[in-house]
Design a protein around this motif. Structure first.
Motif, PDB file in Angstrom:
ATOM      1  N   LEU A   1      -2.632  -1.780  -3.456  1.00 47.76           N
ATOM      2  CA  LEU A   1      -3.995  -1.663  -3.480  1.00 47.76           C
ATOM      3  C   LEU A   1      -4.847  -0.195  -3.510  1.00 47.76           C
ATOM      4  O   LEU A   1      -6.054   0.487  -3.997  1.00 47.76           O
ATOM      5  CB  LEU A   1      -5.369  -2.276  -2.571  1.00 47.76           C
ATOM      6  CG  LEU A   1      -5.224  -3.915  -2.798  1.00 47.76           C
ATOM      7  CD1 LEU A   1      -5.980  -4.454  -1.402  1.00 47.76           C
ATOM      8  CD2 LEU A   1      -6.021  -4.531  -4.024  1.00 47.76           C
ATOM      9  N   ASN A   2      -3.480   0.172  -3.388  1.00 47.92           N
ATOM     10  CA  ASN A   2      -3.431   2.304  -3.658  1.00 47.92           C
ATOM     11  C   ASN A   2      -4.966   2.404  -2.583  1.00 47.92           C
ATOM     12  O   ASN A   2      -5.352   3.755  -2.688  1.00 47.92           O
ATOM     13  CB  ASN A   2      -4.238   2.414  -5.049  1.00 47.92           C
ATOM     14  CG  ASN A   2      -3.700   4.088  -4.927  1.00 47.92           C
ATOM     15  OD1 ASN A   2      -3.206   4.627  -4.613  1.00 47.92           O
ATOM     16  ND2 ASN A   2      -4.775   5.244  -5.479  1.00 47.92           N
ATOM     17  N   VAL A   3      -4.805   1.974  -0.952  1.00 46.89           N
ATOM     18  CA  VAL A   3      -5.288   2.804  -0.392  1.00 46.89           C
ATOM     19  C   VAL A   3      -4.005   3.344   0.330  1.00 46.89           C
ATOM     20  O   VAL A   3      -3.568   2.820   1.205  1.00 46.89           O
ATOM     21  CB  VAL A   3      -5.851   1.488   0.919  1.00 46.89           C
ATOM     22  CG1 VAL A   3      -6.225   2.218   2.094  1.00 46.89           C
ATOM     23  CG2 VAL A   3      -7.057   0.797   0.222  1.00 46.89           C
ATOM     24  N   GLN A   4      -3.847   4.638   0.341  1.00 40.18           N
ATOM     25  CA  GLN A   4      -2.759   5.305   1.598  1.00 40.18           C
ATOM     26  C   GLN A   4      -3.763   6.427   2.464  1.00 40.18           C
ATOM     27  O   GLN A   4      -2.371   6.329   3.492  1.00 40.18           O
ATOM     28  CB  GLN A   4      -2.899   6.688   0.537  1.00 40.18           C
ATOM     29  CG  GLN A   4      -2.552   6.264  -1.114  1.00 40.18           C
ATOM     30  CD  GLN A   4      -1.076   5.213  -0.953  1.00 40.18           C
ATOM     31  OE1 GLN A   4      -0.088   5.245  -0.053  1.00 40.18           O
ATOM     32  NE2 GLN A   4      -0.445   4.606  -1.600  1.00 40.18           N
ATOM     33  N   ASP A   5      -4.418   6.672   2.520  1.00 38.96           N
ATOM     34  CA  ASP A   5      -5.233   7.044   4.323  1.00 38.96           C
ATOM     35  C   ASP A   5      -5.799   6.028   5.210  1.00 38.96           C
ATOM     36  O   ASP A   5      -6.695   6.244   4.991  1.00 38.96           O
ATOM     37  CB  ASP A   5      -6.459   8.324   3.394  1.00 38.96           C
ATOM     38  CG  ASP A   5      -6.337   8.797   4.952  1.00 38.96           C
ATOM     39  OD1 ASP A   5      -6.481   8.528   5.763  1.00 38.96           O
ATOM     40  OD2 ASP A   5      -6.352   9.943   4.695  1.00 38.96           O
ATOM     41  N   LEU A   6      -5.427   5.461   5.659  1.00 43.21           N
ATOM     42  CA  LEU A   6      -6.431   4.000   6.519  1.00 43.21           C
ATOM     43  C   LEU A   6      -7.006   4.939   7.042  1.00 43.21           C
ATOM     44  O   LEU A   6      -8.204   3.870   7.564  1.00 43.21           O
ATOM     45  CB  LEU A   6      -5.188   3.365   7.402  1.00 43.21           C
ATOM     46  CG  LEU A   6      -4.269   2.954   6.227  1.00 43.21           C
ATOM     47  CD1 LEU A   6      -3.416   2.602   7.345  1.00 43.21           C
ATOM     48  CD2 LEU A   6      -4.505   1.673   5.522  1.00 43.21           C
TER      49      LEU A   6
ATOM     50  N   ILE B   1       2.846  -3.934   8.220  1.00 44.77           N
ATOM     51  CA  ILE B   1       3.702  -4.653   7.132  1.00 44.77           C
ATOM     52  C   ILE B   1       2.201  -4.803   6.330  1.00 44.77           C
ATOM     53  O   ILE B   1       2.747  -4.690   4.418  1.00 44.77           O
ATOM     54  CB  ILE B   1       3.860  -5.956   7.986  1.00 44.77           C
ATOM     55  CG1 ILE B   1       5.054  -6.119   8.628  1.00 44.77           C
ATOM     56  CG2 ILE B   1       3.981  -6.859   6.393  1.00 44.77           C
ATOM     57  CD1 ILE B   1       5.372  -7.388   9.396  1.00 44.77           C
ATOM     58  N   LEU B   2       1.371  -5.032   6.336  1.00 39.56           N
ATOM     59  CA  LEU B   2      -0.167  -4.917   5.232  1.00 39.56           C
ATOM     60  C   LEU B   2       0.098  -3.810   4.601  1.00 39.56           C
ATOM     61  O   LEU B   2      -0.257  -3.913   3.523  1.00 39.56           O
ATOM     62  CB  LEU B   2      -1.134  -5.572   6.093  1.00 39.56           C
ATOM     63  CG  LEU B   2      -2.413  -5.710   5.466  1.00 39.56           C
ATOM     64  CD1 LEU B   2      -1.939  -7.262   4.603  1.00 39.56           C
ATOM     65  CD2 LEU B   2      -3.610  -6.123   6.187  1.00 39.56           C
TER      66      LEU B   2
ATOM     67  N   ARG C   1     -12.437   3.096   0.473  1.00 39.41           N
ATOM     68  CA  ARG C   1     -13.031   1.901  -0.179  1.00 39.41           C
ATOM     69  C   ARG C   1     -12.150   0.865   1.520  1.00 39.41           C
ATOM     70  O   ARG C   1     -12.568   0.009   1.320  1.00 39.41           O
ATOM     71  CB  ARG C   1     -11.685   2.433  -1.007  1.00 39.41           C
ATOM     72  CG  ARG C   1     -12.308   2.726  -2.238  1.00 39.41           C
ATOM     73  CD  ARG C   1     -10.918   3.451  -3.209  1.00 39.41           C
ATOM     74  NE  ARG C   1     -10.267   1.723  -3.587  1.00 39.41           N
ATOM     75  CZ  ARG C   1      -9.274   1.796  -3.234  1.00 39.41           C
ATOM     76  NH1 ARG C   1      -8.202   2.432  -3.006  1.00 39.41           N
ATOM     77  NH2 ARG C   1      -8.417   0.363  -3.744  1.00 39.41           N
ATOM     78  N   ILE C   2     -11.682   1.246   2.568  1.00 34.96           N
ATOM     79  CA  ILE C   2     -11.368   0.381   3.612  1.00 34.96           C
ATOM     80  C   ILE C   2     -12.630   0.748   4.634  1.00 34.96           C
ATOM     81  O   ILE C   2     -12.572   1.664   4.598  1.00 34.96           O
ATOM     82  CB  ILE C   2      -9.980   0.915   3.685  1.00 34.96           C
ATOM     83  CG1 ILE C   2      -9.337  -0.959   4.869  1.00 34.96           C
ATOM     84  CG2 ILE C   2      -9.695   1.377   4.365  1.00 34.96           C
ATOM     85  CD1 ILE C   2      -7.675  -0.971   5.372  1.00 34.96           C
TER      86      ILE C   2
ATOM     87  N   LEU D   1      -1.739  -2.503   0.957  1.00 34.78           N
ATOM     88  CA  LEU D   1      -2.670  -2.057   0.865  1.00 34.78           C
ATOM     89  C   LEU D   1      -2.742  -0.934   0.661  1.00 34.78           C
ATOM     90  O   LEU D   1      -3.630  -0.081  -0.259  1.00 34.78           O
ATOM     91  CB  LEU D   1      -3.186  -1.990   2.277  1.00 34.78           C
ATOM     92  CG  LEU D   1      -3.819  -2.629   3.835  1.00 34.78           C
ATOM     93  CD1 LEU D   1      -3.878  -2.353   4.139  1.00 34.78           C
ATOM     94  CD2 LEU D   1      -4.683  -3.526   2.449  1.00 34.78           C
ATOM     95  N   GLY D   2      -1.224  -0.542   0.497  1.00 29.31           N
ATOM     96  CA  GLY D   2      -0.400   1.176  -0.227  1.00 29.31           C
ATOM     97  C   GLY D   2      -0.373   1.052  -1.579  1.00 29.31           C
ATOM     98  O   GLY D   2      -0.611   1.704  -2.454  1.00 29.31           O
ATOM     99  N   PRO D   3       0.967  -0.095  -1.766  1.00 33.50           N
ATOM    100  CA  PRO D   3       1.706  -0.320  -2.750  1.00 33.50           C
ATOM    101  C   PRO D   3       0.845  -0.701  -3.606  1.00 33.50           C
ATOM    102  O   PRO D   3       0.595  -0.864  -5.255  1.00 33.50           O
ATOM    103  CB  PRO D   3       3.349  -0.779  -2.363  1.00 33.50           C
ATOM    104  CG  PRO D   3       2.649  -1.950  -1.629  1.00 33.50           C
ATOM    105  CD  PRO D   3       1.848  -0.581  -0.714  1.00 33.50           C
TER     106      PRO D   3
END
Length: 411
Positions: free
Chosen positions: A335-340, A325-326, A345-346, A331-333
């Motif tokens: 903060l643009n963190v697409q590759d967890l 959900i997060l 950045r994460i 995170l994706g839409p």
């Protein structure tokens, strides 16, 4: 129908076990590792860090060969001894308010392939191949895969009876963890345990997805290279530690992100408002208490984020997972963190005091925002695994964390 077998373990001599068994290599700081290698000649760390003797930078196939050489030395010096009879190994871990007791055993590659052994994480093929080559070279398995099973009265009764006996090992390590191990080699009891596990429909991997995947790959390679393959060779199984669901402990991983993706604080909060009901909790340390409810630390203040369920759509077991959900809402839409797994950045943190560490990291300017979640439950893990789905990386931190070198399965 879970196939669980006894095996002839390679184990530390009784008077040396407390010195041999080590935590996972990654858990040691550089200074701590150096101290153990310098002052404890019996530590299993000498086997998995063989370059300490010659060249600390040695890696790849050269390192694998040196690991095997150190292992042979431990056998030659009688630090390790081989059991004469196939056995199950009942192992209890006890610390603070946590305790569990389970079985070291050999589990089936065939069960892994047929999904009786169920997974909930993706694995990375290059890592599988690297570790399979490692196992092929060193010819032993020293780090068990942690698996769990539905609590079973028959298995629990057998284990309770065995725990009344004097343990083979009983020692406490410097991190204040007490360890006890019993050897179960009596034929009738071994048969009872095998029969009881056969009645179970599934085993669930809790920790060790890459280890089990690599063992599966090794079995495929070995079968291909063995014209006399029968299916009974040791490489057709891998070492696991099985505990009942009720004894596993699951912690959450927090998430910290280095920037707000170019957004101001106000812009970020406005975007969050689309998916969450937001309440400012000020500087009071605040943790979430239920599913779909998050804690956020931003610019010196805590916020509670309640998911707007009329906006977010639940479609399957994965979509109900808070880590998913997060990812899908923030995170994706936003903060643009697409590759967890690989985005620098994460970062992630775990442990009962991690929300304090998360606050400190944000206050020091190392990260712009942090998110705290409630732990995922065993039922959620099972729902994901039963549906053939995979969780986002760093969704669970699971205990027990097992010692290396306590029992070894030869391949």
């Amino acid at each position: 129908m879970a196939i669980v077998k006894p095996f002839k373990a390679i184990r530390p001599a009784k008077d040396k076990v407390a010195f041999v068994a080590s935590r996972s290599y990654q858990e040691y700081s550089k200074k701590e590792l150096e101290a153990v290698l310098s002052f404890n000649p019996f530590s299993f760390l000498h086997i998995i860090n063989p370059g300490y003797k010659f060249d600390k930078r040695v890696s790849g196939p050269k390192r694998f060969k040196l690991v095997y050489n150190r292992y042979l030395e431990f056998l030659e010096d009688n630090i390790f001894l081989k059991d004469a009879k196939d056995s199950f190994y009942l192992y209890e871990v006890k610390k603070d308010n946590f305790q569990c007791c389970g079985l070291f055993c050999a589990t089936s590659v065939e069960d892994y392939q047929s999904n009786i052994i169920k997974k909930h994480e993706d694995t990375i093929r290059p890592r599988e191949e690297l570790f399979a080559h490692y196992l092929e070279t060193v010819k032993f398995n020293a780090e068990p895969v942690l698996m769990t099973y539905k609590d079973d009265k028959t298995i629990s009764k057998i284990i309770a009876n065995e725990r009344r006996n004097e343990p083979e090992y009983h020692f406490t390590t410097t991190d204040k963890v007490t360890h006890r191990l019993w050897v179960i080699s009596e034929t009738e009891t071994v048969n009872q345990l095998e029969t009881a596990f056969i009645k179970l429909k599934a085993l669930y991997i809790a920790d060790g997805h890459h280890r089990s995947a690599s063992s599966n790959l090794l079995a495929q390679i070995s079968k291909k290279n063995n014209p006399d393959h029968t299916g009974n060779e040791p490489y057709n199984r891998f070492m696991s530690y099985l505990i009942p669901e009720s004894e596993i402990k699951i912690y959450e991983f927090n998430r910290m992100v280095k920037d707000l993706n170019g957004l101001t604080k106000k812009e970020f909060l406005i975007k969050l408002d689309g998916s969450f009901r937001i309440e400012n909790k000020g500087n009071t340390l605040y943790k979430p208490t239920k599913k779909h409810h998050f804690s956020m630390y931003l610019d010196g203040e805590f916020y509670s984020l309640y998911l707007r369920k009329k906006v977010y759509r639940f479609t399957d077991a994965l979509s109900k997972l808070d880590t998913q959900i997060l990812f899908k809402t923030v995170l994706g839409p936003i903060l643009n963190v697409q590759d967890l797994r690989n985005d620098k950045r994460i970062q992630y943190g775990y442990g009962k005091h991690n929300i304090i560490r998360m606050k400190d990291e944000v206050d020091q300017g190392n990260f712009a925002v942090g998110f705290s979640l409630v732990p995922i439950t065993m039922n959620q893990i099972k729902a994901i695994a039963n549906a053939g789905l995979t969780m986002p990386p760093k969704s669970t931190y699971i205990e027990p964390k097992l010692r290396s070198g306590l029992t070894i399965y030869e391949l």
